[in-house]
Design a protein around this motif. Structure first.
Motif, short mmCIF file in Angstrom:
data_model
loop_
_atom_site.label_atom_id
_atom_site.label_comp_id
_atom_site.label_asym_id
_atom_site.label_seq_id
_atom_site.Cartn_x
_atom_site.Cartn_y
_atom_site.Cartn_z
N LEU A 92 10.03 12.91 2.33
CA LEU A 92 10.06 11.97 3.46
C LEU A 92 8.98 12.31 4.48
O LEU A 92 8.27 11.42 4.98
CB LEU A 92 11.44 11.97 4.12
CG LEU A 92 12.59 11.38 3.31
CD1 LEU A 92 13.93 11.69 3.98
CD2 LEU A 92 12.43 9.88 3.16
N ALA A 93 8.84 13.60 4.77
CA ALA A 93 7.86 14.03 5.77
C ALA A 93 6.44 13.73 5.31
O ALA A 93 5.61 13.24 6.07
CB ALA A 93 8.04 15.52 6.07
N LYS A 94 6.14 14.03 4.03
CA LYS A 94 4.78 13.81 3.53
C LYS A 94 4.43 12.33 3.47
O LYS A 94 3.28 11.95 3.71
CB LYS A 94 4.64 14.45 2.15
CG LYS A 94 4.59 15.97 2.17
CD LYS A 94 4.39 16.54 0.77
CE LYS A 94 4.31 18.07 0.80
NZ LYS A 94 4.09 18.63 -0.55
N LEU A 95 5.40 11.51 3.11
CA LEU A 95 5.13 10.08 3.00
C LEU A 95 5.23 9.35 4.34
O LEU A 95 4.91 8.16 4.43
CB LEU A 95 6.10 9.43 2.00
CG LEU A 95 6.03 9.93 0.55
CD1 LEU A 95 7.02 9.18 -0.31
CD2 LEU A 95 4.62 9.75 0.00
N GLY A 96 5.70 10.06 5.36
CA GLY A 96 5.85 9.41 6.66
C GLY A 96 6.96 8.38 6.67
O GLY A 96 6.90 7.39 7.42
N ARG A 108 0.83 -1.19 0.00
CA ARG A 108 0.00 0.00 0.00
C ARG A 108 0.87 1.25 0.00
O ARG A 108 1.87 1.31 0.71
CB ARG A 108 -0.89 0.02 1.24
CG ARG A 108 -1.93 -1.09 1.25
CD ARG A 108 -2.72 -1.07 2.54
NE ARG A 108 -3.63 -2.20 2.60
CZ ARG A 108 -4.11 -2.69 3.73
NH1 ARG A 108 -3.77 -2.15 4.89
NH2 ARG A 108 -4.93 -3.72 3.72
N PRO A 109 0.49 2.29 -0.75
CA PRO A 109 1.25 3.53 -0.71
C PRO A 109 1.11 4.17 0.66
O PRO A 109 0.06 4.06 1.29
CB PRO A 109 0.60 4.40 -1.79
CG PRO A 109 -0.78 3.83 -1.96
CD PRO A 109 -0.65 2.37 -1.67
N PRO A 110 2.16 4.81 1.15
CA PRO A 110 2.06 5.45 2.46
C PRO A 110 1.10 6.62 2.42
O PRO A 110 0.86 7.20 1.35
CB PRO A 110 3.51 5.92 2.72
CG PRO A 110 4.11 6.05 1.36
CD PRO A 110 3.46 5.02 0.51
N PRO A 111 0.53 6.98 3.56
CA PRO A 111 -0.36 8.15 3.59
C PRO A 111 0.42 9.39 3.20
O PRO A 111 1.60 9.53 3.51
CB PRO A 111 -0.82 8.20 5.05
CG PRO A 111 0.22 7.44 5.81
CD PRO A 111 0.70 6.37 4.89
N GLY A 112 -0.23 10.30 2.54
CA GLY A 112 0.43 11.54 2.16
C GLY A 112 0.93 11.56 0.74
O GLY A 112 1.41 12.59 0.25
N ALA A 113 0.84 10.41 0.02
CA ALA A 113 1.34 10.35 -1.35
C ALA A 113 0.61 11.33 -2.25
O ALA A 113 1.18 11.87 -3.20
CB ALA A 113 1.23 8.94 -1.89
N ASP A 114 -0.67 11.54 -1.94
CA ASP A 114 -1.47 12.43 -2.80
C ASP A 114 -1.12 13.89 -2.59
O ASP A 114 -1.61 14.76 -3.31
CB ASP A 114 -2.97 12.20 -2.54
CG ASP A 114 -3.34 12.40 -1.08
OD1 ASP A 114 -2.43 12.40 -0.22
OD2 ASP A 114 -4.54 12.55 -0.79
N ARG A 115 -0.29 14.20 -1.61
CA ARG A 115 0.07 15.59 -1.34
C ARG A 115 1.42 15.98 -1.95
O ARG A 115 1.91 17.08 -1.73
CB ARG A 115 0.09 15.84 0.18
CG ARG A 115 -1.30 15.75 0.81
CD ARG A 115 -1.32 16.21 2.24
NE ARG A 115 -0.79 15.21 3.15
CZ ARG A 115 0.33 15.35 3.83
NH1 ARG A 115 1.06 16.42 3.68
NH2 ARG A 115 0.74 14.40 4.65
N LEU A 116 2.04 15.07 -2.69
CA LEU A 116 3.31 15.40 -3.35
C LEU A 116 3.07 16.38 -4.49
O LEU A 116 2.14 16.22 -5.28
CB LEU A 116 4.00 14.14 -3.88
CG LEU A 116 4.50 13.11 -2.87
CD1 LEU A 116 5.21 11.98 -3.60
CD2 LEU A 116 5.40 13.72 -1.83
N THR A 117 3.93 17.39 -4.59
CA THR A 117 3.84 18.33 -5.71
C THR A 117 4.44 17.68 -6.96
O THR A 117 5.09 16.63 -6.89
CB THR A 117 4.62 19.61 -5.39
OG1 THR A 117 6.02 19.29 -5.28
CG2 THR A 117 4.15 20.23 -4.08
#
Length: 771
Positions: free
Chosen positions: A747-751, A700-709
């Motif tokens: 790294l921060a966005k993907l946790g 599963r993709p880590p949470p926050g992947a959808d917030r990458l620019t």
């Protein structure tokens, strides 16, 4: 509690440290120095906090290094010959046919990792040589050492760690004068852990300053004293320290004043213990690492100390912070800081040390014998897992056998009994070291020495050293012939069959193991009967008779169920899966693979060996799941490089594996194959296990992947290609600092905590096939 993080492929040793108090300036300084220099040594007196400082810095830097941080505790290691092996095991690669130091250098040559060597002072020459080699041959490795003295090598940068700053009691006018002193903060932190209502007041601030001043700001001494607030007021504590320490520290006049203060604090703490507590403290000094209550009863009990009294003493020592209790697998284990253990041993006479050493050896010899007796049962692998925390004590027991006249035979028996343990934990190189040293002192031409030579030969074979294996087998054959020990004749024949496999002669090997099936059945040796079934079936199949192999392996599986040997069942299913992947249809191979993975889980096996990992890849390839197969081949390559043994049993298997890999490469194309393969090779051990066993969470993709620019997605792709921050900056025509900031944001966005995790995740976005 905090723990060192291990990014990338490095498999570190977690280090438990007490929650930190103060030292923020030192952490910042040491962090900056460690990033600028290749070899840094934190030096200072015992008890000053070197280990905690190094652990904090390592934890903070772990996410900035591609291959993370590995913390290697050396305080428990007494044998300098095992230094390189100890570090190698912590890193992941077990020994190979070459020297252990060379294995380390080769493994670390191209890796970006921090290697923390904690407590080097008793192995100073060996640590110095190894550190110098790392600096010379491994340009991306940072060595952070802690020691009471300099390593004395070119390139070493010393970071002297002084005791904590202490207040001057006579200059204080109010509690506010204690603010800003780390020593005071530490005292208050430890005091409130035992007396939650404790606080600094107008009535006690002067006494707090007297206590801390008297202890010279040494963290360990402060912690030991703070525990006394359970039964004493701060004023009583200050008065007793003032009276006792000048008397207690006067003897060691050649030592520094701070060392005398620490030793005096230990003398004082020892004197305040009950007679039974003092006895257990001293006797427990023979342990290394941690120990459980049963071991304490066997080693420390008796001689005037009843079981109930022993337990009361242990509880008392826990209350006084001499023993540190830790939960492990539902049980409690006890550990002593190295300084306290050394002090305890100082209280024993030479005769007591020898007597306790024998008790200690007998305790762990008994445990090793029970592990041997569990072979072939459902408890075999769990027994190996239970033994792992006792590894430092096994070393002490073997060292006793090696250095005590007339005890080498007992040492050989222990090493022989641990055969499954050495192999399960990839400690063959260490086993060989003990065998080689003990055989030189043990009784010649005995069944014991014959068996030890056979084990030594097998370990050499599994590490790919066929020449050494052949030499040892010839020596073993001579001993077996002279002793005329029937069971050893069959054991030696097993080794001969294995050697034939590795030499690429499966026909000859199949004949040997066919005979062994009958021999072991006749003697009632069920575990080795099943091992022989496995090798007989495997060799028969790859000699060109897959149908015959299926019959042999299924017969073995039926017996494994009857005998309840889960470990043998896993190996038999592995062989059957490989035969089906090569000669059968995909559906049958998948069915066998599922059975194999289930059997591995039932046996308590998580990390599969190279043969099994390759088999999983073959099956994925046969299903047409080429991206998964390529990733699995990367995992296989990394696992075997770490394990340090030959991947395949014969040239025929090697040839077939190369063909499977090439077929997968052609199906995916070079670029996608390399991306998948690299992602597999970069996975951590935990991620590899989840991927191999098909745990959905791993995909599963880590949470926050959808917030990458869009820019961050672009940089994620470059990380996936293996680019460094500087290479990313050059590629995108931006500054290195900007590239570093982008990577930090990703790294921060993907946790996530490390770049290799980003690479693995990025590949999974378009390579994940159904299991």
């Amino acid at each position: 509690m905090s723990a060192v993080v291990q990014p990338g492929g490095a498999r570190g040793v977690p280090v438990a440290v007490t929650a930190h108090v103060g030292r923020d300036r030192e952490v910042a300084e040491l962090r900056a120095l460690s990033k600028a220099k290749r070899l840094v040594n934190v030096v200072g007196p015992p008890g000053v906090g070197k280990t905690r400082l190094a652990a904090r810095v390592a934890t903070e830097l772990a996410g900035e290094l591609a291959d993370g941080v590995v913390f290697v505790e050396l305080a428990e290691l007494r044998d300098a010959a095992l230094l390189a092996n100890t570090i190698t095991v912590a890193l992941g690669p077990a020994g190979q046919a070459r020297s252990e130091e060379q294995v380390l250098i080769d493994y670390l040559r191209d890796r970006q990792v921090m290697l923390v060597l904690d407590n080097c002072e008793h192995l100073i020459d060996e640590c110095a040589d190894l550190a110098a080699a790392m600096v010379r041959d491994c340009p991306r490795v940072i060595v952070l050492a802690t020691s009471r003295q300099s390593l004395g090598v070119v390139g070493e940068h010393l970071y002297p760690l002084p005791p904590l700053a202490v207040p001057e009691p006579d200059s204080l006018r109010s509690p506010a004068g204690l603010r800003g002193f780390d020593a005071v903060a530490l005292f208050v932190d430890r005091a409130t852990s035992v007396v939650p209502s404790f606080e600094i007041t107008e009535d006690n601030y002067h006494d707090v300053a007297r206590v801390i001043r008297r202890l010279d700001g040494i963290p360990l001494a402060i912690e030991l004293a703070a525990v006394r607030l359970r039964s004493l007021s701060v004023r009583q504590l200050a008065e007793r320290l003032t009276r006792r320490l000048p008397l207690l520290t006067g003897a060691a006049r050649t030592a520094s004043s701070r060392h005398r203060s620490l030793h005096g604090t230990l003398d004082w703490s020892f004197a305040l213990c009950t007679p039974d507590e003092r006895l257990v403290w001293a006797r427990a000094g023979v342990f290394s690492g941690s120990f459980d209550l049963t071991a304490a009863e066997q080693v420390c009990g008796g001689d005037g100390l009843a079981p109930d009294a022993l337990l009361d003493a242990i509880i008392g020592l826990v209350d006084k912070s001499v023993l540190i209790p830790r939960q492990h697998a539902g049980d409690i284990r006890y550990r002593m800081l190295g300084v306290l253990r050394e002090y305890g041993r100082e209280q024993l006479s030479a005769g007591e040390v020898l007597r306790l050493g024998r008790r200690h050896r007998d305790c762990y010899a008994s445990r090793s014998a029970r592990l041997r007796e569990a072979r072939g049962t459902t408890d075999a692998v769990p027994s190996c897992h239970r033994m792992r925390p006792d590894h430092p004590n096994l070393r002490v027991a073997l060292e006793y056998c090696l250095t005590t006249p007339g005890e080498a035979d007992a040492g050989l028996a222990i090493v022989n009994d641990l055969n499954l343990y050495w192999q399960l934990w990839r400690l063959r190189a260490e086993a060989r070291t003990w065998l080689d040293r003990l055989l030189r002192k043990a009784s010649p031409d005995t069944p014991l020495s014959g068996l030890a030579l056979i084990h030594d030969a097998n370990y050499s074979l599994f590490e790919g050293d066929l020449a050494r294996c052949t030499e040892l087998l010839a020596e073993a054959d001579g001993v077996v012939t002279r002793t005329n020990e029937g069971s050893l004749l069959s054991r030696a024949k097993v080794s001969a069959g294995l050697l034939a496999e590795y030499q690429g002669e499966p026909d000859r090997a199949a004949g040997i193991f066919a005979e062994l099936v009958t021999e072991f059945r006749a003697t009632g040796d069920r575990p080795r009967e099943l091992v022989s079934y496995y090798h007989h079936g495997w060799c028969t199949g790859f000699s060109g008779d897959p149908d015959g192999a299926r019959v042999i392996l299924r017969d073995g599986l039926a017996l494994s169920r009857e005998y309840g040997d889960l470990n043998a069942r896993r190996f038999l299913l592995e062989a059957l899966t490989m035969i089906e992947a090569e000669y059968g249809d995909a559906a049958t191979a998948v069915h066998c693979l599922r059975d194999m993975l289930t059997a591995a889980g039932d046996a308590g096996i998580e990390l599969l060996d190279g043969e099994a990992l390759a088999t999983v890849g073959w099956v994925a390839d046969s299903q047409g799941h080429h991206a998964r197969a390529a990733t699995l081949y990367g995992i296989t390559e990394a696992a075997n490089r770490k394990a340090g043994y030959a991947l395949h049993k014969s040239a025929m298997i090697e040839e077939r594996h190369v063909r499977h890999v090439q077929r997968t490469r052609e199906a995916l194309g070079d670029d996608k194959f390399e991306a998948c393969f690299t992602a597999g090779a970069a996975m951590s051990e935990a991620d590899s296990i989840r991927y191999v066993f098909g745990t959905p969470q791993a995909l599963r993709p880590p949470p926050g992947a959808d917030r990458l620019t869009s820019r961050e997605w672009e940089i994620t792709g470059l990380i996936r290609q293996g680019m460094t921050n500087r290479e990313i900056a050059e590629h995108l025509v931006i500054s290195t600092r900007t590239a570093e900031a982008h990577v930090a944001h990703i790294l921060a966005k993907l946790g996530l905590s490390r770049r290799s995790q980003v690479a693995v995740w990025a590949v999974r976005q378009d390579t994940t096939d159904p299991a």
